[in-house]
Design an enzyme around this catalytic site. Structure first.
Site, PDB file in Angstrom:
ATOM      1  N   LYS A   6       0.854  -1.180   0.000  1.00 15.73           N
ATOM      2  CA  LYS A   6       0.000   0.000   0.000  1.00 15.73           C
ATOM      3  C   LYS A   6       0.891   1.232   0.000  1.00 15.73           C
ATOM      4  O   LYS A   6       1.764   1.367   0.855  1.00 15.73           O
ATOM      5  CB  LYS A   6      -0.925   0.024   1.219  1.00 15.73           C
ATOM      6  CG  LYS A   6      -1.881   1.225   1.235  1.00 15.73           C
ATOM      7  CD  LYS A   6      -2.862   1.139   2.392  1.00 15.73           C
ATOM      8  CE  LYS A   6      -2.246   1.577   3.706  1.00 15.73           C
ATOM      9  NZ  LYS A   6      -1.985   3.041   3.768  1.00 15.73           N
TER      10      LYS A   6
ATOM     11  N   LYS B 140      -7.304   7.990  -0.744  1.00 18.72           N
ATOM     12  CA  LYS B 140      -8.501   8.447  -0.021  1.00 18.72           C
ATOM     13  C   LYS B 140      -9.211   9.540  -0.822  1.00 18.72           C
ATOM     14  O   LYS B 140      -9.509  10.625  -0.305  1.00 18.72           O
ATOM     15  CB  LYS B 140      -8.159   8.909   1.390  1.00 18.72           C
ATOM     16  CG  LYS B 140      -7.658   7.778   2.299  1.00 18.72           C
ATOM     17  CD  LYS B 140      -7.514   8.225   3.723  1.00 18.72           C
ATOM     18  CE  LYS B 140      -7.055   7.066   4.592  1.00 18.72           C
ATOM     19  NZ  LYS B 140      -5.650   6.662   4.293  1.00 18.72           N
TER      20      LYS B 140
ATOM     21  N   GLY C  88       0.294  -2.356  15.052  1.00 21.08           N
ATOM     22  CA  GLY C  88       1.696  -2.028  15.301  1.00 21.08           C
ATOM     23  C   GLY C  88       1.857  -0.681  15.963  1.00 21.08           C
ATOM     24  O   GLY C  88       1.473  -0.494  17.120  1.00 21.08           O
TER      25      GLY C  88
ATOM     26  N   ALA D  28      -2.973  -7.532  15.578  1.00 21.79           N
ATOM     27  CA  ALA D  28      -3.296  -8.270  14.360  1.00 21.79           C
ATOM     28  C   ALA D  28      -4.231  -9.441  14.653  1.00 21.79           C
ATOM     29  O   ALA D  28      -5.228  -9.645  13.955  1.00 21.79           O
ATOM     30  CB  ALA D  28      -2.013  -8.758  13.695  1.00 21.79           C
TER      31      ALA D  28
END
Length: 209
Positions: free
Chosen positions: A31, A61, A167, A173
Site C-alpha cells: 500500500k 482516499k 503495530g 493483528a
C-alpha cells in the site's frame, strides 16, 4: 494464505524498493500513500510491481466530485495500481466514478482517534453504501476491533475488510482478525524496523490462515 499488507508511508523511492524487496515473500500486497507518490512520482507503482510482483494499493482516499475522482483515478490506474482507496462520504456518484475504472477499497471508518468525531457516526450509512456498490473491500480500524466486528456483521460477506492501525498505532493483528478482518495493514512496525524481513515474517506467522 497471505493476509499482510505493507504500508510504505515513506518519501524515498530507494527506501520503498529496498523494504518491499526484503519483505515481499510475506506480503499479500503493498500500500502506497501520498508521501511516496509525491516523493517519487507515479512511476514508483510500476517499479514496486516489477521488484516484488505484488499488487499495489494506492491509498489516495479520494474525496472529490465524480469528475475529479475520475481524472485522478485514471492516471493512477494507468500507472499500474491494482486498487485505489476512496472515501465514501462524498456519495455514491463519486465512488462509482472510480469503480468504473478499476477496483476500489472504500473507507468506512479510520484508525486514528479523530475518526470518532465525524466518520464513525455515519459508519452504518457507509456500510450500506458499500453493500449497494460492492467494492472489492472497505477500510475499518484495527485500533478498535469491536468496530471491525460491528462492521463485519453488517457488511456483505463477499466484501473484504482491510484494517490499518496494527503495530505503531497499537492495534493487535490477531484480535482484529478474530473480529472479522480479511487483511492486516502494517507500516512503521515493519519499514522502520532494524530487520524489516524478520518483522514482516513475525506478522505473517501471527496472522497466516
Amino acid at each position: 494464505m497471505k493476509r499482510l499488507i505493507l504500508a510504505l508511508d515513506v518519501y524515498e523511492k530507494e527506501t520503498a524498493l529496498k523494504v518491499a524487496g526484503k519483505t515481499a515473500e510475506y506480503l499479500w500486497a503493498l500500500k502506497i500513500n501520498w508521501p511516496l507518490i509525491l516523493g517519487s512520482g507515479l512511476g514508483i507503482i510500476g517499479e514496486l510491481k516489477k521488484e516484488t510482483g505484488l499488487p499495489v494499493i494506492a491509498d489516495l482516499k479520494l474525496a472529490d466530485i465524480p469528475n475529479t475522482n475520475r481524472l485522478i483515478a485514471g492516471k493512477v490506474f494507468n500507472a499500474g495500481a491494482d486498487y485505489i482507496i476512496t472515501h465514501g462520504f462524498t456519495g455514491r456518484d463519486s465512488v462509482k466514478a472510480v469503480m468504473e475504472l478499476g477496483d476500489v477499497i472504500m473507507v468506512t471508518e479510520m484508525s486514528h482517534p479523530g475518526a470518532r468525531e465525524f466518520i464513525q457516526p455515519i459508519t452504518d450509512r457507509l456500510v450500506e453504501l458499500a453493500n449497494e456498490l460492492e467494492p472489492f473491500g472497505i477500510i475499518a480500524p484495527a485500533t478498535r476491533p469491536e468496530r471491525v466486528a460491528y462492521i463485519r456483521r453488517r457488511l456483505n460477506g463477499d466484501i473484504k475488510i482491510l484494517t490499518p492501525g496494527v503495530g505503531a498505532q497499537g492495534g493487535s493483528a490477531r484480535r482484529v482478525l478474530e473480529a472479522g478482518a480479511d487483511y492486516i495493514i502494517v507500516g512503521r512496525s515493519i519499514y522502520t524496523s532494524e530487520n524489516p524481513t524478520e518483522s514482516a515474517k513475525r506478522f505473517h506467522e501471527e496472522i497466516k490462515g
